[in-house]
Design a protein around this motif. Sequence first.
Motif, PDB file in Angstrom:
ATOM      1  N   ASN A 214       0.850  -1.187   0.000  1.00  0.00           N
ATOM      2  CA  ASN A 214       0.000   0.000   0.000  1.00  0.00           C
ATOM      3  C   ASN A 214       0.885   1.235   0.000  1.00  0.00           C
ATOM      4  N   ASP A 215       0.314   2.356  -0.409  1.00  0.00           N
ATOM      5  CA  ASP A 215       1.048   3.613  -0.372  1.00  0.00           C
ATOM      6  C   ASP A 215       1.405   3.972   1.070  1.00  0.00           C
ATOM      7  N   ASN A 223       0.063  -0.457  -5.405  1.00  0.00           N
ATOM      8  CA  ASN A 223      -0.888  -1.148  -4.518  1.00  0.00           C
ATOM      9  C   ASN A 223      -1.141  -2.588  -4.984  1.00  0.00           C
TER      10      ASN A 223
END
Length: 438
Positions: A214-215, A223
């Motif tokens: 995930n960021d 992602n």
Amino acid sequence: MTRSTLLVSLAAALLPATAHAEDGKLDISLELRARLEPIGGQFRPSPAPHNDQALLLRTALFAEYDAGPFRIGGEVVDARAYLEKRRSSAGTTEIDALEPIQAYVATDLSDVAMAKAGRFVLNLGSRRLIARNNFRNTINAFTGIQGVFGDARLGATAFWTVAQTRLPTHVDGLRDNRIELDRERGSPHLFGVFTHAKTAVGTLEAYGYRLAENDSRDILTRNRHLWTVGARLVRAPAANAWDYELEAAGQGGHARASARATDVADRPVHAGFVHATVGRTLPGAWKPRIALLADYATGERSGRSITRFDTLFGARVFEFGPTSLFGAVQRANLVSVELLGEVKPDARSDALLAIRPLFLASATDSFATTNVADPTGNAGTHAGTQIEARYRRFLVPDTLRVSVGGAYLAKGRFLRDAANAPTTGDTIYGFVELTATL
């Protein structure tokens, strides 16, 4: 005194302890490696320079102390690059100055079970998906827990980790070999199970891996949330005998097409790869072996699904030639066969020669790691032909080894005519390397 000099001095002070340890509980090793490599006729698009060079230095100091019920281990790797141009392709796969890639505690739960926690490296199966890098200057490392069960005949490895993010990533820090500790940013998670069993027809392996990223606050990602499931059957080369290997993996889940902040659409993933080898070691003092290899990995096609195979944390030099400033080929958007010849003139040396025609699985996707692409598909699917050669010899048995080699990429229509292909002619790359292991 530089940090590299300090590292070598520390190792020199510690090494005698290994020889004089009465209980044999302290294990220390040191590897020093230097490799000089030039490349001409760059295949990568601008801004990569048409011609480049690099002096790559790697120092690895490993120590493990057996405290009885527990083993405490650690490894510091100092990977640096010099002489490269500012717009060089050399990056975090070549440069990671003074980094503690391992710091773990391990314990034997029984005669056939081991557990480990902390920072460590992973090296599983064929190494095509998860590997400790060898030729590459920097090394993949992870933080988490690992369990190993069974023995060489039947066993399994289970793990849950977070991949370490190599730092720095900005050009100034890389060109200055700046020391910035890698970190675990909570993503990407990598976990799964790898199993193996000896059978009458060879070693059978099966695995399932999950990658979830995930960021973070300062790093944007695609992602990726991927499942990779595969199997492998392999019979190792032996004197005057046939050997073979077959591996296939499928990949699913979801990801985004890019890491841009504006790209928030999750797309389904449907990808995979297949590898096959058949070889034979012939009679003779030089132990000649001839092998035919075939590889297929999916590329991106039109439609909503992502179909380009993701190689996760795998190695490729043992199959696709030198990486570093070269490394044109990987398991993505690839259709290829290779004819390989190997010899071992004596106990200290070995050599190989390989020729590999290269094609794209999808004409509209970028080819392998080149970043060369033609969205119209008009440049066709013939990327070129790669010829690789390498010779290695131990100057001092098991201690000092020299390696020389190189690769020639005769560019096909795609690498000449694609929309962003550089007009640099064919690519030629070479290296000379000296490795000392203490």
